[in-house]
Design a protein around this motif. Structure first.
Motif, short mmCIF file in Angstrom:
data_model
loop_
_atom_site.label_atom_id
_atom_site.label_comp_id
_atom_site.label_asym_id
_atom_site.label_seq_id
_atom_site.Cartn_x
_atom_site.Cartn_y
_atom_site.Cartn_z
N GLY A 101 -0.63 -81.75 21.61
CA GLY A 101 -1.56 -80.74 21.14
C GLY A 101 -1.71 -80.74 19.63
N LEU A 102 -2.64 -79.92 19.16
CA LEU A 102 -2.92 -79.81 17.73
C LEU A 102 -3.03 -78.34 17.37
CD1 LEU A 102 -3.66 -81.27 15.04
CD2 LEU A 102 -6.06 -81.02 15.73
N LEU A 103 -2.22 -77.90 16.40
CA LEU A 103 -2.29 -76.53 15.89
C LEU A 103 -3.24 -76.55 14.69
CD1 LEU A 103 1.50 -75.60 16.10
CD2 LEU A 103 -0.31 -75.22 17.79
N ASN A 104 -4.50 -76.22 14.95
CA ASN A 104 -5.56 -76.37 13.95
C ASN A 104 -5.94 -75.05 13.30
OD1 ASN A 104 -6.62 -75.34 16.30
ND2 ASN A 104 -8.50 -76.54 16.25
N ASP A 105 -5.00 -74.11 13.24
CA ASP A 105 -5.27 -72.85 12.56
C ASP A 105 -4.84 -72.96 11.10
OD1 ASP A 105 -2.63 -73.12 13.33
OD2 ASP A 105 -2.28 -70.97 13.53
N ASN A 106 -4.85 -71.84 10.39
CA ASN A 106 -4.44 -71.80 8.99
C ASN A 106 -2.91 -71.78 8.91
OD1 ASN A 106 -4.38 -71.53 6.20
ND2 ASN A 106 -4.62 -69.31 6.27
N ARG A 107 -2.30 -72.90 8.43
CA ARG A 107 -0.86 -73.05 8.48
C ARG A 107 -0.33 -73.59 7.15
NH1 ARG A 107 0.42 -72.76 13.67
NH2 ARG A 107 2.55 -73.48 13.29
N TYR A 108 0.98 -73.44 6.95
CA TYR A 108 1.61 -74.03 5.76
C TYR A 108 1.57 -75.55 5.85
CZ TYR A 108 4.80 -74.47 1.84
OH TYR A 108 5.36 -74.77 0.61
N VAL A 109 1.82 -76.09 7.04
CA VAL A 109 1.62 -77.52 7.29
C VAL A 109 0.34 -77.65 8.10
CG1 VAL A 109 2.55 -79.62 8.33
CG2 VAL A 109 4.10 -77.98 7.22
N GLU A 110 -0.72 -78.07 7.44
CA GLU A 110 -2.03 -78.13 8.08
C GLU A 110 -2.07 -79.24 9.14
OE1 GLU A 110 -4.72 -78.72 4.88
OE2 GLU A 110 -4.55 -76.67 4.11
N THR A 168 3.92 -70.42 15.99
CA THR A 168 2.85 -69.44 16.13
C THR A 168 1.51 -70.17 16.12
OG1 THR A 168 2.56 -69.10 13.74
CG2 THR A 168 4.21 -67.73 14.85
N TYR A 169 0.48 -69.46 16.56
CA TYR A 169 -0.88 -70.00 16.54
C TYR A 169 -1.83 -68.85 16.33
CZ TYR A 169 -4.91 -72.88 17.90
OH TYR A 169 -6.11 -73.56 17.91
N HIS A 170 -2.66 -68.93 15.28
CA HIS A 170 -3.56 -67.86 14.90
C HIS A 170 -2.81 -66.53 14.78
CE1 HIS A 170 -7.39 -69.97 14.79
NE2 HIS A 170 -7.04 -70.62 15.89
N GLU A 171 -1.66 -66.59 14.13
CA GLU A 171 -0.84 -65.41 13.81
C GLU A 171 -0.32 -64.69 15.04
OE1 GLU A 171 -2.14 -62.98 10.53
OE2 GLU A 171 -3.65 -64.46 9.96
N LYS A 172 -0.14 -65.42 16.12
CA LYS A 172 0.50 -64.87 17.32
C LYS A 172 1.56 -65.85 17.81
CE LYS A 172 -3.47 -62.10 18.83
NZ LYS A 172 -2.85 -60.81 18.48
N VAL A 173 2.68 -65.31 18.26
CA VAL A 173 3.79 -66.15 18.71
C VAL A 173 3.40 -66.88 20.00
CG1 VAL A 173 6.19 -66.15 19.44
CG2 VAL A 173 5.44 -64.57 17.67
N LEU A 174 3.71 -68.17 20.06
CA LEU A 174 3.43 -68.95 21.26
C LEU A 174 4.43 -68.65 22.37
CD1 LEU A 174 2.55 -72.33 19.50
CD2 LEU A 174 1.03 -71.03 21.01
N GLY A 175 5.61 -68.15 22.02
CA GLY A 175 6.60 -67.78 23.01
C GLY A 175 6.56 -66.29 23.30
N SER A 176 7.72 -65.70 23.52
CA SER A 176 7.79 -64.28 23.86
C SER A 176 7.18 -63.41 22.77
CB SER A 176 9.25 -63.88 24.08
OG SER A 176 9.37 -62.47 24.16
N PRO A 177 6.28 -62.49 23.12
CA PRO A 177 5.69 -61.60 22.11
C PRO A 177 6.68 -60.62 21.52
CG PRO A 177 5.04 -60.89 24.31
CD PRO A 177 5.76 -62.20 24.48
N LEU A 178 7.89 -60.55 22.08
CA LEU A 178 8.91 -59.66 21.52
C LEU A 178 9.45 -60.19 20.19
CD1 LEU A 178 10.88 -58.57 24.71
CD2 LEU A 178 8.96 -57.45 23.58
N PHE A 179 9.14 -61.43 19.85
CA PHE A 179 9.42 -61.92 18.50
C PHE A 179 8.34 -61.37 17.57
CE2 PHE A 179 11.77 -64.94 21.04
CZ PHE A 179 12.87 -65.27 20.26
N PHE A 180 8.61 -60.28 16.91
CA PHE A 180 7.63 -59.66 16.02
C PHE A 180 8.37 -58.93 14.91
CE2 PHE A 180 8.16 -56.27 19.32
CZ PHE A 180 8.55 -55.22 18.51
#
Length: 478
Positions: free
Chosen positions: A175-184, A361-373
């Motif tokens: 896959g490709l994480l194509n959102d705004n990231r520190y490592v683009e 994360t992807y688009h400022e949401k955790v890809l795993g459990s949402p309890l990581f916040f």
């Protein structure tokens, strides 16, 4: 590159639609859902935006969101015929923050129980949608799907010569994480292997391994720049080997890329009137985690599903999650005989990373459990901004229950208590505690043109403050 390949693959699936019509039955499903969400304060309650595939932005006091979807599936007559399917979901939202997004767009071809899929697609929902994270700490429906190419078998296949009691299921994704990231343009590799053991007709055991690797891309740190992505280096990533001279110093001392994964265990007992499941999801990000040195950190769950679909209660779930340990006992110096040096094994900081600062994360949401916040914005001395998870050490108790009031009215409730400690590097002065609850009533009758869903949610505590909200949804599908 991954996204372009996904578009080409979806185009091929559209061509197969016409080539395959004579050998299959074509089923097309349309849906449209409009939801209005409101809250007295400037932010929606937790369970209104968590596990919604990234559709709902929580920083709204009012939001009207429309989800238009289409799914097409060719139902093949036998397992030797080429089948195909495709789907699309378009989201449009009006509120304090208005937006639109193509949330899902994918195509897939299948043959003899194997499926090649490309695009942006959702994972199946398990445990009637009552779990905090779909029974898997690292893989949930919290964030919107990222562009991805996946090869897997669609259902368990028998292991040769052992088909009476042992079956397997595998996945291999890029896959490709194509959102705004520190490592683009970070690449995200994933593979999994599950074994299904069936010693008897009334019970079975599932054992699985999930492995993700964040690799490649271009860092905003000018001293690092573009990360290695040749084929030889790709092999280093997927086999968790140390980096060579092409890698930054951290990637040479440790494993190349950002590795994370889970061990998955599930025991299922079939009773006369229900199915009972016990499951465990254990996280790891380095060797001590893989060796269970962080054995205290797990998602533990029990799920009871009644076979009768007309009961007042049809599904009950309880989950306990603990991520507070993170191999802290192994943060000691050990002697490396190969380099003749002392080296420190650091504790893990689940879903965050020193090089891939945006984390899992992807688009400022955790890809795993949402309890990581929460996810918060940070910046370095050069003024470069990125976002990461503020608290990765927490414990939680979660209850979920669903059932029927009448033949036309279903209900569902969630209750979650979570206590956050921050991280070992930046701990909270005092634990942050939060209670989040959710209640839903769904009415559906053939004489009425829409399914109607009325839901309430509330938060109470000092972690994400106190909130209350109401949601009304109308759904039509045909």
């Amino acid at each position: 590159m991954v996204f372009e390949a996904s578009v080409k693959f979806i185009f091929i699936c559209c061509i197969l639609l016409f080539c395959n019509k004579l050998r299959s039955q074509e089923l097309t499903h349309f849906s449209i859902q409009n939801s209005t969400l409101g809250a007295p304060k400037e932010h929606l309650p937790f369970w209104f935006y968590a596990n919604q595939h990234g559709k709902i932005e929580g920083d709204n006091a009012f939001l009207n969101i429309t989800d238009v979807g289409i799914n097409h599936n060719s139902v093949v007559a036998d397992n030797t015929t080429l089948g195909w399917k495709a789907g699309c979901n378009l989201i449009a939202a009006i509120g304090n923050t208005s937006y639109w997004q193509l949330n899902r767009l994918y195509g897939a071809v299948s043959l003899k129980g194997w499926e090649l899929k490309a695009g942006m697609f959702y994972d199946p929902i398990h445990y009637d949608g009552l779990s905090t994270t779909n029974g898997n700490l690292i893989r949930s429906g919290n964030a919107r799907p990222y562009p991805n190419i996946s090869l897997s078998n669609t259902s368990y296949k028998p292991v040769p010569f052992l088909d009476s009691w042992l079956n397997f299921k595998i996945e291999y994704d890029e896959g490709l994480l194509n959102d705004n990231r520190y490592v683009e343009s970070t690449h995200l590799h994933h593979k999994s292997l599950y074994l299904l053991i069936t010693p008897g007709q009334s019970w079975d055991i599932q054992i699985g391994l999930e492995h993700f690797v964040m690799w490649g891309g271009t860092s905003k740190d000018e001293e690092i720049g573009e990360l290695p992505k040749s084929f030889n280096n790709y092999l280093r990533y997927i086999f968790a080997l140390p980096g060579n001279e092409d890698f930054p110093e951290n990637g040479q001392l440790n494993k190349s890329g950002n590795h994370l994964g889970t061990y998955q265990f599930k025991f299922r007992q079939r009773l006369s009137n229900a199915n009972l499941s016990f499951y465990l999801s254990h996280p790891f990000e380095n060797h001590p985690g893989m060796q269970w040195k962080n054995w205290q950190d797990n998602l533990l769950g029990v799920y009871l599903n009644f076979k009768s679909k007309h009961n007042f209660i049809t599904n009950i779930l309880y989950e306990f999650t603990n991520t507070r340990h993170q191999n802290i006992n192994d943060s000691l110096y050990v002697f490396n005989e190969e380099t003749n040096e002392w080296r420190q094994y650091l504790y893990e900081d689940y879903f965050n990373h020193l090089l891939f600062k945006t984390g899992f994360t992807y688009h400022e949401k955790v890809l795993g459990s949402p309890l990581f916040f929460p996810i918060e914005q940070y910046n370095d001395d050069s003024g470069t901004n990125w976002y990461a998870i503020r608290s990765t050490r927490f414990l939680s108790h979660h209850f979920g229950i669903s059932g029927n009031l009448t033949s036309n009215i279903k209900w569902k409730g969630l209750f979650t208590y979570v206590q956050h400690l921050g991280t070992y590097k930046s701990p909270y002065d005092t634990p942050q505690k939060q209670i989040s609850s959710y209640f839903e009533i769904q009415y559906a009758k053939t004489e009425f043109p829409f399914e109607t869903i009325l839901s309430f949610a509330a938060d109470n505590g000092n972690s994400i403050s106190n909130k209350f909200g109401i949601q009304i949804s109308l759904l039509r599908s045909w």
